[in-house]
Design a protein around this motif. Structure first.
Motif, PDB file in Angstrom:
ATOM      1  N   GLU A  92       1.010  -1.298  -0.011  1.00 20.83           N
ATOM      2  CA  GLU A  92       0.137   0.215  -0.139  1.00 20.83           C
ATOM      3  C   GLU A  92       1.014   1.325   0.103  1.00 20.83           C
ATOM      4  N   ASP A  93       0.655   2.469  -0.997  1.00 20.37           N
ATOM      5  CA  ASP A  93       1.199   3.424  -1.026  1.00 20.37           C
ATOM      6  C   ASP A  93       2.594   3.397  -0.966  1.00 20.37           C
ATOM      7  N   GLU A  94       3.142   2.400  -1.928  1.00 17.80           N
ATOM      8  CA  GLU A  94       4.388   2.142  -2.275  1.00 17.80           C
ATOM      9  C   GLU A  94       5.015   3.566  -3.196  1.00 17.80           C
ATOM     10  N   LYS A  95       6.229   3.828  -2.991  1.00 17.42           N
ATOM     11  CA  LYS A  95       6.597   5.216  -3.354  1.00 17.42           C
ATOM     12  C   LYS A  95       7.288   4.923  -4.743  1.00 17.42           C
ATOM     13  N   ILE A  96       6.834   5.827  -5.691  1.00 13.78           N
ATOM     14  CA  ILE A  96       7.327   5.630  -7.149  1.00 13.78           C
ATOM     15  C   ILE A  96       8.796   5.780  -7.064  1.00 13.78           C
ATOM     16  N   GLU A  97       9.592   6.452  -6.349  1.00 11.93           N
ATOM     17  CA  GLU A  97      10.932   6.362  -6.646  1.00 11.93           C
ATOM     18  C   GLU A  97      11.488   5.176  -6.030  1.00 11.93           C
ATOM     19  N   GLU A  98      10.993   4.408  -5.132  1.00 11.85           N
ATOM     20  CA  GLU A  98      11.437   3.099  -4.834  1.00 11.85           C
ATOM     21  C   GLU A  98      11.291   1.896  -5.941  1.00 11.85           C
ATOM     22  N   VAL A  99      10.007   2.116  -6.564  1.00 10.55           N
ATOM     23  CA  VAL A  99       9.817   1.360  -7.896  1.00 10.55           C
ATOM     24  C   VAL A  99      10.687   1.672  -9.049  1.00 10.55           C
ATOM     25  N   LEU A 100      11.062   2.822  -9.088  1.00  9.60           N
ATOM     26  CA  LEU A 100      12.045   3.055 -10.255  1.00  9.60           C
ATOM     27  C   LEU A 100      13.400   2.638  -9.820  1.00  9.60           C
ATOM     28  N   LYS A 101      14.017   2.656  -8.676  1.00  8.81           N
ATOM     29  CA  LYS A 101      15.224   2.141  -8.129  1.00  8.81           C
ATOM     30  C   LYS A 101      15.380   0.672  -8.282  1.00  8.81           C
ATOM     31  N   SER A 102      14.217  -0.064  -7.928  1.00  6.66           N
ATOM     32  CA  SER A 102      13.841  -1.571  -7.969  1.00  6.66           C
ATOM     33  C   SER A 102      14.114  -1.804  -9.375  1.00  6.66           C
ATOM     34  N   ILE A 103      13.371  -1.206 -10.353  1.00  5.11           N
ATOM     35  CA  ILE A 103      13.552  -1.628 -11.744  1.00  5.11           C
ATOM     36  C   ILE A 103      14.388  -1.425 -12.375  1.00  5.11           C
ATOM     37  N   GLN A 104      15.460  -0.441 -11.980  1.00  8.41           N
ATOM     38  CA  GLN A 104      16.697  -0.203 -12.420  1.00  8.41           C
ATOM     39  C   GLN A 104      17.659  -1.057 -11.803  1.00  8.41           C
ATOM     40  N   LYS A 105      17.491  -1.776 -10.621  1.00 10.39           N
ATOM     41  CA  LYS A 105      18.196  -2.871 -10.096  1.00 10.39           C
ATOM     42  C   LYS A 105      17.947  -3.990 -10.915  1.00 10.39           C
ATOM     43  N   LEU A 106      16.694  -4.298 -11.264  1.00 12.76           N
ATOM     44  CA  LEU A 106      16.444  -5.546 -12.232  1.00 12.76           C
ATOM     45  C   LEU A 106      17.193  -5.650 -13.431  1.00 12.76           C
ATOM     46  N   MET A 107      16.944  -4.388 -14.136  1.00 10.62           N
ATOM     47  CA  MET A 107      17.742  -4.181 -15.559  1.00 10.62           C
ATOM     48  C   MET A 107      19.123  -4.488 -15.474  1.00 10.62           C
ATOM     49  N   LYS A 108      19.935  -4.179 -14.419  1.00 14.03           N
ATOM     50  CA  LYS A 108      21.243  -4.068 -14.219  1.00 14.03           C
ATOM     51  C   LYS A 108      21.554  -5.575 -13.825  1.00 14.03           C
ATOM     52  N   GLU A 109      20.804  -6.372 -13.156  1.00 11.12           N
ATOM     53  CA  GLU A 109      21.185  -7.543 -12.559  1.00 11.12           C
ATOM     54  C   GLU A 109      20.741  -8.777 -13.610  1.00 11.12           C
ATOM     55  N   ASN A 110      19.602  -9.300 -13.077  1.00 11.51           N
ATOM     56  CA  ASN A 110      18.884 -10.422 -13.773  1.00 11.51           C
ATOM     57  C   ASN A 110      17.717 -10.165 -14.239  1.00 11.51           C
ATOM     58  N   PRO A 111      17.383  -9.454 -15.156  1.00  5.68           N
ATOM     59  CA  PRO A 111      15.592  -9.106 -15.506  1.00  5.68           C
ATOM     60  C   PRO A 111      14.997 -10.270 -15.480  1.00  5.68           C
ATOM     61  N   PRO A 112      13.877 -10.250 -15.103  1.00  9.18           N
ATOM     62  CA  PRO A 112      12.812 -11.135 -15.160  1.00  9.18           C
ATOM     63  C   PRO A 112      12.333 -11.287 -16.852  1.00  9.18           C
ATOM     64  N   LEU A 113      11.741 -12.251 -17.211  1.00 11.22           N
ATOM     65  CA  LEU A 113      11.455 -12.424 -18.705  1.00 11.22           C
ATOM     66  C   LEU A 113      10.430 -11.285 -19.120  1.00 11.22           C
ATOM     67  N   TRP A 114       9.547 -10.900 -18.419  1.00  7.44           N
ATOM     68  CA  TRP A 114       8.699  -9.859 -18.863  1.00  7.44           C
ATOM     69  C   TRP A 114       9.273  -8.692 -19.045  1.00  7.44           C
ATOM     70  N   LEU A 115      10.433  -8.373 -18.200  1.00  7.46           N
ATOM     71  CA  LEU A 115      11.312  -7.151 -18.459  1.00  7.46           C
ATOM     72  C   LEU A 115      12.308  -7.446 -19.558  1.00  7.46           C
ATOM     73  N   LYS A 116      12.856  -8.427 -19.765  1.00  8.71           N
ATOM     74  CA  LYS A 116      13.758  -8.539 -21.100  1.00  8.71           C
ATOM     75  C   LYS A 116      12.741  -8.685 -22.278  1.00  8.71           C
ATOM     76  N   ARG A 117      11.733  -9.032 -22.357  1.00  6.35           N
ATOM     77  CA  ARG A 117      11.079  -8.754 -23.395  1.00  6.35           C
ATOM     78  C   ARG A 117      10.651  -7.058 -23.814  1.00  6.35           C
ATOM     79  N   ILE A 118      10.481  -6.355 -22.667  1.00  7.83           N
ATOM     80  CA  ILE A 118      10.322  -4.944 -22.946  1.00  7.83           C
ATOM     81  C   ILE A 118      11.624  -4.358 -23.466  1.00  7.83           C
TER      82      ILE A 118
END
Length: 121
Positions: A92-118
């Motif tokens: 609930e009420d997750e911060k946009i900034e935290e989501v953005l940092k989390s997505i960046q981390k996924l991009m750098k490390e081992n992106p899940p399949l849905w993110l690889k496709r994007i």
């Protein structure tokens, strides 16, 4: 760079239902940075649910991901068909900034399949 549309009331938290969202905040994100690209007014009201959902999808057009507090199954299906990947906040009420940092981390490390496709688009 990928584009993420956030459903938010205040521009800081993911706290809106896709179908009820009155403003989307669109960010551009890559491994190194992110920036707010646009604030999209999505406050027009429609009587028919399908018209409302088509309008909301039009508002996030060009986004690779839409990140929301909630989204119904019909809306999620329509969003996917339009070429955007729907993601629901896990808290609930997750911060946009935290989501953005989390997505960046996924991009750098081992992106899940849905993110690889994007990323390969």
């Amino acid at each position: 760079m990928i584009k993420i549309a956030f459903a938010s009331k205040d521009g800081l938290h993911v706290d809106e239902h896709f179908g009820w969202c009155e403003k989307f905040y669109i960010y551009g994100v890559n491994e190194e940075s992110y920036e707010l690209l646009n604030e999209v007014d999505s406050s027009l009201k429609y009587e028919q649910e399908s018209d409302k959902l088509e309008y909301k999808i039009m508002c996030i057009d060009g986004s690779d991901i839409v990140y929301v507090a909630k989204i119904g199954p019909k809306a999620a299906s329509m969003v996917k068909l339009a070429g955007t990947f729907p993601l629901r906040s896990s808290q609930e009420d997750e911060k946009i900034e935290e989501v953005l940092k989390s997505i960046q981390k996924l991009m750098k490390e081992n992106p899940p399949l849905w993110l690889k496709r994007i990323l390969l688009k």
